[in-house]
Scaffold this active site. Structure first.
Site, PDB file in Angstrom:
ATOM      1  CG  ASP A  62     -13.498 -13.375   3.314  1.00  0.00           C
ATOM      2  OD1 ASP A  62     -13.813 -13.358   2.100  1.00  0.00           O
ATOM      3  OD2 ASP A  62     -12.376 -13.673   3.724  1.00  0.00           O
ATOM      4  CB  VAL A  63     -17.636 -11.896  -0.753  1.00  0.00           C
ATOM      5  CG1 VAL A  63     -18.432 -10.676  -0.339  1.00  0.00           C
ATOM      6  CG2 VAL A  63     -16.340 -11.526  -1.457  1.00  0.00           C
ATOM      7  CE1 TYR A 154      -9.801  -7.003 -10.423  1.00  0.00           C
ATOM      8  CE2 TYR A 154      -9.367  -6.247 -12.667  1.00  0.00           C
ATOM      9  CZ  TYR A 154     -10.004  -6.086 -11.443  1.00  0.00           C
ATOM     10  OH  TYR A 154     -10.844  -5.013 -11.254  1.00  0.00           O
ATOM     11  CB  ALA A 156      -9.425 -15.510 -15.421  1.00  0.00           C
ATOM     12  CE  LYS A 158     -13.284  -7.523 -10.932  1.00  0.00           C
ATOM     13  NZ  LYS A 158     -14.386  -7.190 -10.015  1.00  0.00           N
TER      14      LYS A 158
HETATM   15  P1  NDP Z   1     -11.063  -0.797  -3.272  1.00  0.00           P
HETATM   16  O1  NDP Z   1      -9.792  -1.543  -3.098  1.00  0.00           O
HETATM   17  O2  NDP Z   1     -11.116   0.653  -2.991  1.00  0.00           O
HETATM   18  O3  NDP Z   1     -12.208  -1.511  -2.403  1.00  0.00           O
HETATM   19  C1  NDP Z   1     -12.363  -2.886  -2.443  1.00  0.00           C
HETATM   20  C2  NDP Z   1     -13.534  -3.241  -1.559  1.00  0.00           C
HETATM   21  O4  NDP Z   1     -13.726  -4.650  -1.589  1.00  0.00           O
HETATM   22  C3  NDP Z   1     -13.320  -2.849  -0.106  1.00  0.00           C
HETATM   23  O5  NDP Z   1     -14.512  -2.360   0.394  1.00  0.00           O
HETATM   24  C4  NDP Z   1     -12.964  -4.164   0.561  1.00  0.00           C
HETATM   25  O6  NDP Z   1     -13.360  -4.131   1.930  1.00  0.00           O
HETATM   26  C5  NDP Z   1     -13.800  -5.130  -0.252  1.00  0.00           C
HETATM   27  N1  NDP Z   1     -13.303  -6.493  -0.208  1.00  0.00           N
HETATM   28  C6  NDP Z   1     -12.131  -6.981  -0.674  1.00  0.00           C
HETATM   29  N2  NDP Z   1     -12.034  -8.289  -0.417  1.00  0.00           N
HETATM   30  C7  NDP Z   1     -13.175  -8.653   0.213  1.00  0.00           C
HETATM   31  C8  NDP Z   1     -13.673  -9.868   0.745  1.00  0.00           C
HETATM   32  N3  NDP Z   1     -12.970 -11.011   0.668  1.00  0.00           N
HETATM   33  N4  NDP Z   1     -14.878  -9.867   1.328  1.00  0.00           N
HETATM   34  C9  NDP Z   1     -15.624  -8.741   1.416  1.00  0.00           C
HETATM   35  N5  NDP Z   1     -15.200  -7.553   0.937  1.00  0.00           N
HETATM   36  C10 NDP Z   1     -13.992  -7.512   0.352  1.00  0.00           C
HETATM   37  O7  NDP Z   1     -11.522  -1.148  -4.746  1.00  0.00           O
HETATM   38  P2  NDP Z   1     -12.419  -0.346  -5.817  1.00  0.00           P
HETATM   39  O8  NDP Z   1     -13.453   0.437  -5.148  1.00  0.00           O
HETATM   40  O9  NDP Z   1     -11.505   0.284  -6.765  1.00  0.00           O
HETATM   41  O10 NDP Z   1     -13.051  -1.593  -6.572  1.00  0.00           O
HETATM   42  C11 NDP Z   1     -14.383  -2.000  -6.397  1.00  0.00           C
HETATM   43  C12 NDP Z   1     -14.704  -3.005  -7.484  1.00  0.00           C
HETATM   44  O11 NDP Z   1     -14.516  -2.393  -8.762  1.00  0.00           O
HETATM   45  C13 NDP Z   1     -13.813  -4.244  -7.478  1.00  0.00           C
HETATM   46  O12 NDP Z   1     -14.571  -5.381  -7.819  1.00  0.00           O
HETATM   47  C14 NDP Z   1     -12.813  -3.949  -8.575  1.00  0.00           C
HETATM   48  O13 NDP Z   1     -12.261  -5.115  -9.123  1.00  0.00           O
HETATM   49  C15 NDP Z   1     -13.676  -3.201  -9.565  1.00  0.00           C
HETATM   50  N6  NDP Z   1     -12.918  -2.376 -10.486  1.00  0.00           N
HETATM   51  C16 NDP Z   1     -12.143  -1.354 -10.025  1.00  0.00           C
HETATM   52  C17 NDP Z   1     -11.385  -0.598 -10.906  1.00  0.00           C
HETATM   53  C18 NDP Z   1     -10.510   0.516 -10.471  1.00  0.00           C
HETATM   54  O14 NDP Z   1      -9.773   1.061 -11.324  1.00  0.00           O
HETATM   55  N7  NDP Z   1     -10.516   0.945  -9.224  1.00  0.00           N
HETATM   56  C19 NDP Z   1     -11.428  -0.900 -12.354  1.00  0.00           C
HETATM   57  C20 NDP Z   1     -12.313  -1.972 -12.727  1.00  0.00           C
HETATM   58  C21 NDP Z   1     -13.020  -2.685 -11.813  1.00  0.00           C
HETATM   59  P3  NDP Z   1     -12.580  -4.939   3.093  1.00  0.00           P
HETATM   60  O15 NDP Z   1     -11.137  -4.918   2.744  1.00  0.00           O
HETATM   61  O16 NDP Z   1     -12.939  -4.212   4.341  1.00  0.00           O
HETATM   62  O17 NDP Z   1     -13.152  -6.324   3.056  1.00  0.00           O
END
Ligand code: NDP
Length: 246
Positions: A62-63, A154, A156, A158
């Site tokens: 968990d990051v 969110y 803030a 980013k």
């Molecule tokens: P998803 O929801 O598909 O995936 C999110 C990922 O983050 C999962 O692999 C999840 O894995 C992981 N994650 C979430 N919380 C934690 C945590 N506490 N510790 C470790 N891993 C974590 O999101 P996207 O692929 O769409 O997004 C990826 C990135 O791109 C994010 O930072 C998002 O903000 C950014 N982004 C996405 C956009 C979009 O339209 N999709 C637009 C702009 C930016 P698990 O739950 O197993 O931990």
């Protein structure tokens, strides 16, 4: 192949944009470590990479938990000997109008997106300095550029990531460590799959290219920044959003 012999840690590499990065990086020869919470999702991507002849491992982390991040980074070095590339991609949303936003919604988004990025960089950088090489790529968002209704937490987080990227690019360049960011627009992943139909339609209308991006289109930007072709790119924020931020 662009990443032969390199080791890449990809947070949130088990689905969406992170999984597309994991597959793309492996196909370019990198050893890939997927760091996320859900191990069955992570193992699925690891199995796919191994079935394609690549090398990968999943580490539960968990990051937003510093001890777990520290352990994940040190286990990566134990397994692969070094960390060349860190992709800080893990992220969440918890949308709400400001007057209804709970303290928990605020704290959780900042802890995961912003503090989680800080923890991973802090723990990986000593190994990168020792190794004389590093590519750190953070994940921002179009929300950092323009803001978004009900996403003050969110946006803030980013925007904070952009500030961190610009600072660390100046701080770490002398160690042959570059720090850049990708700022995606709307991308078709689980994160956007629950958007109300009306918002999806409106988004498709205002995006100049008239569609959402794909995880693979985002992975191409991360791959560029991780490759030797981008050796002189430091402190850049690549807006990959179909023109939405214009
Ligand atoms: P998803 O929801 O598909 O995936 C999110 C990922 O983050 C999962 O692999 C999840 O894995 C992981 N994650 C979430 N919380 C934690 C945590 N506490 N510790 C470790 N891993 C974590 O999101 P996207 O692929 O769409 O997004 C990826 C990135 O791109 C994010 O930072 C998002 O903000 C950014 N982004 C996405 C956009 C979009 O339209 N999709 C637009 C702009 C930016 P698990 O739950 O197993 O931990």
């Amino acid at each position: 192949m662009k990443l032969t012999g390199k080791t890449a840690v990809i947070t949130g590499g088990n689905k969406g944009i992170g999984a597309a990065c994991a597959l793309a990086f492996s196909r370019e020869g990198a050893n890939v470590v997927i760091a996320a919470r859900n191990m069955s999702d992570s193992n699925r991507i690891v199995e796919q990479i191994i079935s394609e002849g690549g090398k990968a491992a999943a580490i539960a982390a968990d990051v937003s938990d510093h001890e777990q991040v520290k352990n994940m980074i040190s286990r990566t070095v134990e397994m692969f000997g070094k960390i060349d590339i860190l992709i800080n991609n893990a992220g969440i949303i918890a949308d709400s109008f400001i007057n209804k936003m709970t303290l928990e919604q605020w704290d959780k988004v900042i802890a995961t997106n912003l503090t989680g990025t800080f923890y991973c960089i802090r723990e990986a950088v000593p190994y990168m300095i020792e190794n004389g090489y590093g590519r750190i790529i953070n994940t921002s968002s179009v929300a950092a550029r323009k803001g978004a209704v009900a996403q003050s937490n969110y946006a803030a987080s980013k925007a904070g990531i952009i500030g961190m990227t610009l600072s660390l690019a100046q701080e770490l360049g002398k160690y042959n460590i570059t720090v850049n960011a990708v700022a995606p627009g709307y991308v078709a992943t689980d994160m956007t799959s629950n958007l109300p139909e009306k918002i999806m339609e409106r988004a498709n209308k205002v995006i100049p290219v008239k569609r959402f991006g794909t995880p693979e289109e985002m992975a191409a930007a991360f791959l560029y920044l991780a490759s030797d072709e981008a050796a002189y790119c430091n402190g850049a924020v690549l807006d990959i959003n179909g023109g939405l931020s214009l």
